[in-house]
Design an enzyme around this catalytic site. Structure first.
Site, PDB file in Angstrom:
ATOM      1  N   GLU A 152       0.828  -1.203   0.000  1.00  0.00           N
ATOM      2  CA  GLU A 152       0.000   0.000   0.000  1.00  0.00           C
ATOM      3  C   GLU A 152       0.866   1.259   0.000  1.00  0.00           C
ATOM      4  O   GLU A 152       0.542   2.245  -0.666  1.00  0.00           O
ATOM      5  CB  GLU A 152      -0.920   0.005   1.224  1.00  0.00           C
ATOM      6  CG  GLU A 152      -1.804   1.249   1.326  1.00  0.00           C
ATOM      7  CD  GLU A 152      -2.590   1.327   2.617  1.00  0.00           C
ATOM      8  OE1 GLU A 152      -3.309   2.329   2.797  1.00  0.00           O
ATOM      9  OE2 GLU A 152      -2.478   0.404   3.464  1.00  0.00           O
ATOM     10  N   HIS A 207      -4.635   6.310   0.213  1.00  0.00           N
ATOM     11  CA  HIS A 207      -4.533   4.964   0.770  1.00  0.00           C
ATOM     12  C   HIS A 207      -5.172   3.949  -0.167  1.00  0.00           C
ATOM     13  O   HIS A 207      -5.795   4.300  -1.171  1.00  0.00           O
ATOM     14  CB  HIS A 207      -5.246   4.894   2.127  1.00  0.00           C
ATOM     15  CG  HIS A 207      -4.589   5.658   3.223  1.00  0.00           C
ATOM     16  ND1 HIS A 207      -3.765   5.073   4.162  1.00  0.00           N
ATOM     17  CD2 HIS A 207      -4.626   6.980   3.534  1.00  0.00           C
ATOM     18  CE1 HIS A 207      -3.317   5.992   5.002  1.00  0.00           C
ATOM     19  NE2 HIS A 207      -3.832   7.168   4.645  1.00  0.00           N
ATOM     20  N   GLU A 289      -9.546   5.867   0.157  1.00  0.00           N
ATOM     21  CA  GLU A 289      -9.159   4.469   0.002  1.00  0.00           C
ATOM     22  C   GLU A 289      -9.517   4.109  -1.446  1.00  0.00           C
ATOM     23  O   GLU A 289     -10.698   3.974  -1.796  1.00  0.00           O
ATOM     24  CB  GLU A 289      -9.920   3.575   0.986  1.00  0.00           C
ATOM     25  CG  GLU A 289      -9.698   3.928   2.460  1.00  0.00           C
ATOM     26  CD  GLU A 289      -8.383   3.398   3.015  1.00  0.00           C
ATOM     27  OE1 GLU A 289      -7.647   2.729   2.248  1.00  0.00           O
ATOM     28  OE2 GLU A 289      -8.091   3.639   4.203  1.00  0.00           O
TER      29      GLU A 289
END
Length: 325
Positions: A152, A207, A289
Site C-alpha cells: 500500500e 490509501h 481508500e
C-alpha cells in the site's frame, strides 16, 4: 609605348603650351597627382566613417556583443591573456522569465502518501502512542499489501507523485508529507501538523484498503465533528465534506470504479472520528481508500500504472474543483 624606331609624329599646335612643350610638363603633373591621391582617399574614408554607409549599400555583419571564449576575450582586450576567463554574461530573459501560471496559482495542496515502505522494519517506532486529541493511538501502521506483495505504501506514494504533477501543471504549490526518504513514518500527528503549518487549502491522504476478498470499490473518509485536547474539527467539517464529495465524483468518472460495496451505503463517503490525521487537522482534509488490495480484481487495477494515472487524475480533478480551478 611604341614598337618601332620611327620618330614620333609632330604635336599639333593646339596641344602645345605657348610657354613649354606638353611632354616637358608631364613629370610635374604626375608628381602632383601622386601627392593628391592619398589625401583624397583619406578624406573619402573619413567621410564614410562619420556619415555611415550610403543608403542601399550592403551592411557589414555585426560584431559579436561579447566574447564567447577566453581566446575571444583576449582578442577583444589586448592586455588579457588567452587563459583569462571571459566576464560572466548577463542571464538571458528566458531564464529569468516567471513560470507559467494556472488556475491553481497561489493555492497550496498537501498530499499525504499513506504509510511508508520502511514501517515493516520499524515496528517499535511506529507502535509508539501519540495524542490524537480524543485519545491516544499508534504513530503509524505498516499498511496492507496485495496477495502478491505489492505494498500500500508503494501505491500511495506513486499515486501522490502522479497527482502532484497534475496539480503543479495547474499552478498549485504541492507539499508531500514524505517522499520515501525517511526510514519510517511520519507519525499521524506529524502528518496533520505538516498540512496545518503549510496553511494548505486542501489536504488529501492517499490509501488503499485491506478488507476481505469480494469487497470492492473506493471510499472517501470525512472528518467527524470532534473536540478534545488538540483536536477541534468544527471549522473543517463542512469544507472537508465538499472536498470529499468532489473527489468521490471525479474519481468514479476518471477510473470507472464504483463506490465501495461494503461500507458507506453506496455513496463512497464515510465519516470517522478515530483518525488522528483528520482529528488534528485545521485544514480541509479527507482520506481516500482507492480500492481493496485484498480483492484480486481491485488489486489488478491498483497494480496497473495506467489505472494509477487515472486515480491520480480523479483526485487532482476533485481538488481542482474544490479550489475553484
Amino acid at each position: 609605348m611604341r614598337y618601332d624606331d620611327s620618330p614620333p609624329p609632330p604635336e599639333s599646335a593646339s596641344s602645345i603650351s605657348p610657354d613649354r612643350p606638353w611632354f616637358a610638363r608631364r613629370p610635374a603633373l604626375a608628381v602632383t597627382l601622386a601627392a593628391l591621391a592619398p589625401t583624397c582617399l583619406a578624406g573619402w574614408v573619413l567621410t564614410q566613417v562619420l556619415s555611415g554607409p550610403a543608403s542601399g549599400a550592403p551592411q557589414p555583419a555585426a560584431a559579436p556583443l561579447a566574447a564567447s571564449s577566453p581566446a575571444a576575450a583576449a582578442d577583444a582586450k589586448p592586455n588579457a591573456s588567452p587563459s583569462s576567463p571571459a566576464p560572466p554574461a548577463a542571464p538571458s530573459a528566458s531564464l529569468a522569465a516567471a513560470p507559467a501560471k494556472g488556475p491553481l496559482t497561489g493555492r497550496t495542496v498537501v498530499l499525504d502518501p499513506g504509510h511508508n515502505t520502511g514501517n515493516f522494519k520499524h515496528g517499535r517506532e511506529i507502535d509508539q502512542q501519540v495524542d490524537i486529541g480524543t485519545n491516544r493511538k499508534e504513530c503509524d501502521t505498516t499498511g496492507t499489501t496485495t496477495n502478491s506483495g505489492y505494498m500500500e505504501a508503494e501505491f500511495s506514494l506513486d499515486v501522490s507523485h502522479r497527482a502532484r504533477a497534475l496539480l503543479e501543471a495547474k499552478g498549485a504549490k504541492v507539499v508531500l508529507t514524505h517522499d520515501g526518504e525517511r526510514p519510517w513514518g511520519p507519525c499521524i500527528d506529524e502528518r496533520a501538523r505538516i498540512g496545518n503549518q503549510a496553511a494548505a487549502d486542501a489536504v488529501v491522504s492517499v490509501h488503499a484498503d485491506g478488507a476481505s476478498a469480494g469487497n470492492r470499490g473506493f471510499h472517501v473518509i470525512l472528518p467527524a465533528r470532534v473536540k478534545g485536547g488538540a483536536a477541534d474539527t468544527a471549522k473543517i467539517v463542512g469544507p472537508s465534506r465538499d472536498l470529499g464529495e468532489r473527489i468521490a465524483s471525479n474519481f468514479a468518472r476518471a477510473t470507472g470504479s464504483s463506490p465501495a460495496n461494503y461500507l458507506g451505503s453506496g455513496t463512497g463517503l464515510v465519516v470517522r472520528d478515530d483518525l488522528g490525521g483528520l482529528n488534528l487537522s485545521t485544514r480541509p482534509k479527507v482520506f481516500i481508500e482507492c480500492g481493496n488490495m485484498r480483492d484480486d480484481k481491485d488489486a489488478a487495477q491498483l497494480m496497473s500504472p495506467q489505472w494509477r494515472q487515472k486515480a491520480a487524475q480523479g483526485i487532482a480533478d476533485g481538488i481542482t474543483g474544490f479550489l475553484g480551478g
